[in-house]
Design an enzyme around this catalytic site. Structure first.
Site, PDB file in Angstrom:
ATOM      1  CB  THR A 105     -76.735 -56.010 -22.414  1.00  3.54           C
ATOM      2  OG1 THR A 105     -76.780 -57.269 -23.089  1.00  3.54           O
ATOM      3  CG2 THR A 105     -78.008 -55.818 -21.617  1.00  3.54           C
ATOM      4  CB  SER A 144     -82.485 -59.471 -28.574  1.00  6.57           C
ATOM      5  OG  SER A 144     -81.245 -59.832 -27.994  1.00  6.57           O
ATOM      6  CB  THR A 191     -35.290 -48.188 -56.787  1.00  2.03           C
ATOM      7  OG1 THR A 191     -34.004 -48.245 -57.417  1.00  2.03           O
ATOM      8  CG2 THR A 191     -36.338 -47.758 -57.808  1.00  2.03           C
ATOM      9  CB  SER A 323     -35.275 -28.387 -31.200  1.00  2.00           C
ATOM     10  OG  SER A 323     -34.368 -28.677 -30.158  1.00  2.00           O
ATOM     11  CB  SER A 324     -36.889 -27.622 -25.899  1.00  3.78           C
ATOM     12  OG  SER A 324     -36.107 -28.788 -25.675  1.00  3.78           O
TER      13      SER A 324
END
Length: 473
Positions: A105, A144, A191, A323-324
């Site tokens: 609504t 509506s 597989t 990476s840091s």
């Protein structure tokens, strides 16, 4: 018009409220903004949803005008306002949270108020002067929330599908281009993460394209038709209360013309008002695609793993440092982001399922969640596909020598020699290769089991692509 007015007083069921004059929305929208602060996603963030809402409102106005219920001036003004929204203007005037109570609504009233106030200014009046054109009496005439809201959701999803189709097709095309590029790269198929039999890298990428192509075909064969049936004109519960004879067909026909989409009236408007089955179907199909997309991303992460201690048959373009703390490390961030996006789509499907199940009697009050999650899934899948294609797939290269070495050193290649040597001999060769560390090819040469010409033929790309049925040593 008085430009000095800072606010206007509006009235609703609960009383009076001051609305800042610069806002095109009104009192009911303002209450919804104050009530629902659940996400960062606002109605106005979804361009196609606002556009669809405006198209529905314009179609309803056209039907009411044809029936003589809406005079020419009001009709022209509503059409003008709707066209403004359809063109992309005033979308910032839709600040209501996508997640909201009230079965939509607040969304419907947000549209009614914005359209009314744009129309009022077009007519030469100040915003809020609803005695000249009213959000409910005029903009929402013969409507509506319960028929406007789901109709707009369906139309918006059809627009979103157009965009998703483009992203789908572009990604599939990119995968097929890679399949062609890698058509001569012989590698080992696997597989259960174990060596299986040889194939080409091109075949692997073509399979990726085909599996997505199947999903695209499935979606387009089902979704447009299922979403095209709307309950517009059913009003509150599908009984068409407060509408005139002929209104339903006039409104639906007008909406089809305005949107340029195939829009049809649902066979049973009561059923269509409460049933969420079409949304569940779409969500499940999006989940299916997300699952496949994530599997492809997983495969690319495996194939590019390493680079020194993994499979490393393909190279993914380095997108950022990984990476840091570890210098030189680069991560497969794009496939990872595709995985994450897919997980969200899969989670959204569960939310849509619960929301659809929670409907009660003649209405589903959880429809805002369904809309929110379907729009999010459509956007997320489309964005993930575009990112995947442009930032990963298009720049993948093959490590041809690595692929070749794996084939020649794999025990799995012995399967291709079964027709020439028989199962018992190839089993013995495979066991000996595993114990000695020698390659299958080395052992065959040592025992002089096959000529070099036959070995070359068996190891050729042509043979792997189309193994002949007539074996001659």
């Amino acid at each position: 018009m008085n430009a000095e007015i800072l606010s206007r007083t509006e009235k609703d069921l609960l009383g009076l409220k001051e609305v800042p004059q610069q806002f095109y929305f009104g009192i009911q929208t303002l209450r919804a903004v104050e009530n629902f602060n659940l996400t960062q996603a606002k109605i106005g963030d979804h361009f196609n949803f606002v556009k669809a809402l405006a198209m529905v409102k314009q179609a309803c106005a056209a039907a009411n005008h044809q029936l003589g219920l809406l005079d020419q001036e009001k009709y022209n003004s509503i059409v003008y306002a709707c066209q403004q929204l359809i063109s992309g203007k005033f979308h910032e005037q839709f600040p209501v949270d996508m997640l909201q109570g009230g079965a939509g609504t607040s969304t419907n009233m947000n549209a009614n108020e914005v359209i009314a106030n744009i129309a009022l200014e077009f007519m030469g009046h100040d915003k809020g002067m609803y005695r000249y054109l009213h959000p409910n009496n005029d903009v929402n005439m013969s409507q509506s929330t319960n028929d406007v809201y789901p109709t707009a959701i369906r139309l918006a999803l059809l627009f979103d599908l157009d965009r998703l189709n483009l992203r789908f097709k572009s990604l599939i095309s990119s995968l097929k281009m890679k399949a062609e590029q890698f058509s001569d790269v012989l590698k080992m198929g696997r597989t259960q993460l174990q060596d299986a039999v040889p194939m080409t890298l091109g075949q692997e990428f073509y399979a990726f394209a085909v599996t997505l192509e199947k999903d695209l075909a499935k979606i387009n064969s089902i979704v447009p038709d299922s979403l095209s049936y709307v309950n517009l004109g059913g009003t509150a519960i599908g009984t068409c209360i407060n509408t005139h004879a002929g209104y339903v067909q006039l409104a639906v026909t007008a909406l089809a013309g305005i949107s340029q989409k195939t829009i049809k009236s649902a066979p049973d408007l009561i059923e269509a008002t409460s049933d969420m089955g079409d949304f569940v179907l779409l969500s499940s199909l999006l989940k299916r695609t997300a699952t496949k997309l994530s599997k492809i991303a997983n495969d690319l992460r495996l194939l590019s793993s390493g680079p020194r201690t993994g499979i490393h048959e393909i190279n993914l373009e380095a997108r950022q440092p990984g990476s840091s703390i570890m210098p030189g490390k680069v991560n497969p961030v794009i496939p990872e982001a595709v995985n994450i996006s897919a997980f969200q789509v899969i989670a959204n499907d569960l939310a849509v399922t619960f929301a659809a199940e929670a409907g009660q009697l003649q209405l589903n009050a959880m429809e805002p969640l369904i809309a929110f999650k379907l729009f999010e899934s459509m956007d997320l899948l489309g964005n993930a596909m575009q990112m995947f294609e442009t930032k990963c797939i298009s720049s993948i290269t093959a490590n041809k020598q690595q692929c070749k070495d794996y084939v020649e050193n794999s025990i799995g290649i012995v399967t291709a020699l079964n027709p020439y040597l028989g199962y018992e001999t190839t089993t013995r060769i495979a066991k000996s290769a595993a114990e000695s560390g020698k390659s299958v090819i080395e052992l065959i040469r040592e025992e002089n089991l096959l000529s070099e010409d036959v070995l070359a033929k068996v190891l050729s790309v042509e043979y792997m692509l189309n193994p002949p049925l007539d074996i001659a040593v």
